[in-house]
Design a protein around this motif. Structure first.
Motif, PDB file in Angstrom:
ATOM      1  N   ASP A   1       0.023  26.041  35.542  1.00  0.00           N
ATOM      2  CA  ASP A   1       0.534  27.502  36.076  1.00  0.00           C
ATOM      3  C   ASP A   1       1.390  27.155  37.018  1.00  0.00           C
ATOM      4  OD1 ASP A   1      -1.448  28.946  34.666  1.00  0.00           O
ATOM      5  OD2 ASP A   1      -2.753  29.196  36.420  1.00  0.00           O
ATOM      6  N   ALA A   2       2.338  28.133  37.227  1.00  0.00           N
ATOM      7  CA  ALA A   2       3.419  28.099  38.324  1.00  0.00           C
ATOM      8  C   ALA A   2       2.737  28.182  39.694  1.00  0.00           C
ATOM      9  CB  ALA A   2       4.639  29.055  38.166  1.00  0.00           C
TER      10      ALA A   2
ATOM     11  N   SER B   1      -4.873  39.977  42.985  1.00  0.00           N
ATOM     12  CA  SER B   1      -4.528  39.725  41.663  1.00  0.00           C
ATOM     13  C   SER B   1      -3.785  40.799  41.143  1.00  0.00           C
ATOM     14  CB  SER B   1      -5.614  38.936  40.711  1.00  0.00           C
ATOM     15  OG  SER B   1      -6.472  40.110  40.174  1.00  0.00           O
ATOM     16  N   ASN B   2      -2.741  40.511  40.466  1.00  0.00           N
ATOM     17  CA  ASN B   2      -2.118  41.628  39.822  1.00  0.00           C
ATOM     18  C   ASN B   2      -1.359  41.259  38.532  1.00  0.00           C
ATOM     19  OD1 ASN B   2       0.342  40.478  41.332  1.00  0.00           O
ATOM     20  ND2 ASN B   2       1.262  42.361  40.905  1.00  0.00           N
ATOM     21  N   ILE B   3      -0.805  42.109  37.893  1.00  0.00           N
ATOM     22  CA  ILE B   3      -0.020  41.745  36.869  1.00  0.00           C
ATOM     23  C   ILE B   3       1.240  42.865  36.976  1.00  0.00           C
ATOM     24  CG2 ILE B   3       0.009  42.364  34.225  1.00  0.00           C
ATOM     25  CD1 ILE B   3      -2.742  41.460  33.663  1.00  0.00           C
TER      26      ILE B   3
ATOM     27  N   GLU C   1       1.072  37.227  35.682  1.00  0.00           N
ATOM     28  CA  GLU C   1      -0.277  37.452  36.426  1.00  0.00           C
ATOM     29  C   GLU C   1      -0.225  36.563  37.639  1.00  0.00           C
ATOM     30  OE1 GLU C   1      -3.772  37.663  33.764  1.00  0.00           O
ATOM     31  OE2 GLU C   1      -4.351  35.784  34.953  1.00  0.00           O
ATOM     32  N   ASN C   2      -0.448  37.181  38.802  1.00  0.00           N
ATOM     33  CA  ASN C   2      -0.268  36.754  40.051  1.00  0.00           C
ATOM     34  C   ASN C   2      -1.775  36.418  40.662  1.00  0.00           C
ATOM     35  OD1 ASN C   2       2.572  36.372  40.119  1.00  0.00           O
ATOM     36  ND2 ASN C   2       2.514  38.599  40.819  1.00  0.00           N
ATOM     37  N   HIS C   3      -2.219  35.260  41.035  1.00  0.00           N
ATOM     38  CA  HIS C   3      -3.481  35.100  41.752  1.00  0.00           C
ATOM     39  C   HIS C   3      -3.053  34.650  43.138  1.00  0.00           C
ATOM     40  CE1 HIS C   3      -6.037  35.571  38.348  1.00  0.00           C
ATOM     41  NE2 HIS C   3      -5.024  35.219  37.674  1.00  0.00           N
ATOM     42  N   ILE C   4      -3.179  35.508  44.228  1.00  0.00           N
ATOM     43  CA  ILE C   4      -2.764  35.269  45.780  1.00  0.00           C
ATOM     44  C   ILE C   4      -3.939  35.119  46.678  1.00  0.00           C
ATOM     45  CG2 ILE C   4      -1.487  36.146  47.437  1.00  0.00           C
ATOM     46  CD1 ILE C   4      -0.426  38.294  45.091  1.00  0.00           C
TER      47      ILE C   4
ATOM     48  N   PHE D   1      -0.739  31.396  42.492  1.00  0.00           N
ATOM     49  CA  PHE D   1      -0.650  30.752  41.355  1.00  0.00           C
ATOM     50  C   PHE D   1      -0.266  31.902  40.623  1.00  0.00           C
ATOM     51  CE2 PHE D   1      -3.714  28.301  42.983  1.00  0.00           C
ATOM     52  CZ  PHE D   1      -3.852  26.892  42.724  1.00  0.00           C
ATOM     53  N   ILE D   2       1.001  31.553  39.608  1.00  0.00           N
ATOM     54  CA  ILE D   2       1.758  32.568  38.650  1.00  0.00           C
ATOM     55  C   ILE D   2       1.520  32.243  37.348  1.00  0.00           C
ATOM     56  CG2 ILE D   2       3.722  33.755  38.274  1.00  0.00           C
ATOM     57  CD1 ILE D   2       4.723  32.952  41.194  1.00  0.00           C
TER      58      ILE D   2
END
Length: 235
Positions: free
Chosen positions: A97-98, A158-160, A171-174, A184-185
């Motif tokens: 992941d980015a 998290s959001n899309i 899809e972001n996990h913050i 993580f993107i």
């Protein structure tokens, strides 16, 4: 520090008592301070003492005043932190992941190669810069609000979101900390396109099925085909 009584060394030449130090960084520092008559500051690991030592040498025409400080515990802690940071960075570089990290002011502190490719920027060019200055059109978006919430409330978010300039579904996990955010993107553009294609296929199928209901075909017991237009019958 020297492992001896002070009286044992007074009046004796230091290099006669500790010949192993001749040619060492401490030896060179003392001579430099004396010759140049300038104070010298040195932090060095001494194999002789088996310690990290900070030395401050202050010269005068008559000699040197030298202050020693055992910094072994502090240095070991620093080296352990550096080791963990290197391990962490290596781990982040290996994830598929980015990944980016920002400080509490939303300035980039790290960006891995996958993230650099995703945002089409050179990693070094964004380090230290503010996220909202690099991407001002993100302000007010779901991602912007997700970052703000994670930082303010110190909760995982998290959001899309879709970023039109890059034609990117992400899809972001913050993950927050008092010092900033680790994000993580995941690039889900392909997944979203597949979902859209499937949705369009379903819409076309339903359209065909609905259109087919306007024409009704029946076969009687003798195999004769009967056909009529339902819409015309209704009219």
């Amino acid at each position: 520090f020297f492992g001896c009584n002070a009286e044992e060394l007074i009046g004796k030449k230091i290099w006669d008592e500790m010949p192993q130090l001749i040619g060492s960084a401490f030896y060179n520092a003392y001579h430099s301070a004396m010759v140049q008559q300038k104070e010298v500051h040195l932090e060095q690991y001494s194999t002789y003492f088996n310690k990290w030592v900070t030395v401050n040498a202050y010269p005068s025409p008559d000699g040197l005043v030298v202050y020693f400080r055992d910094t072994t515990s502090q240095k070991k802690a620093e080296l352990e932190i550096q080791k963990k940071q290197q391990q962490y960075q290596t781990l982040i570089e290996r994830v598929t992941d980015a990944f980016i990290s920002v400080d509490k002011d939303f300035n980039y502190t790290f960006i891995n190669q996958q993230a650099a490719e995703l945002i089409r920027r050179d990693a070094a060019s964004v380090i230290g810069k503010n996220v909202w200055e690099v991407f001002p059109d993100v302000i007010g978006s779901p991602t912007y609000h997700a970052f703000i919430r994670a930082m303010t409330e110190q909760v995982y978010v998290s959001n899309i979101d879709y970023y039109e300039p890059l034609d990117l579904w992400q899809e972001n996990h913050i993950y927050p900390s008092p010092d900033g955010l680790s994000v993580f993107i995941r690039n889900i553009t392909g997944q979203k396109r597949s979902e859209r294609a499937a949705q369009q296929s379903e819409e076309v199928r339903n359209l065909i099925m609905n259109s087919a209901m306007d024409a009704i075909i029946s076969i009687d017991e003798k195999g004769k085909i009967n056909f009529w237009n339902k819409r015309a019958e209704t009219m």
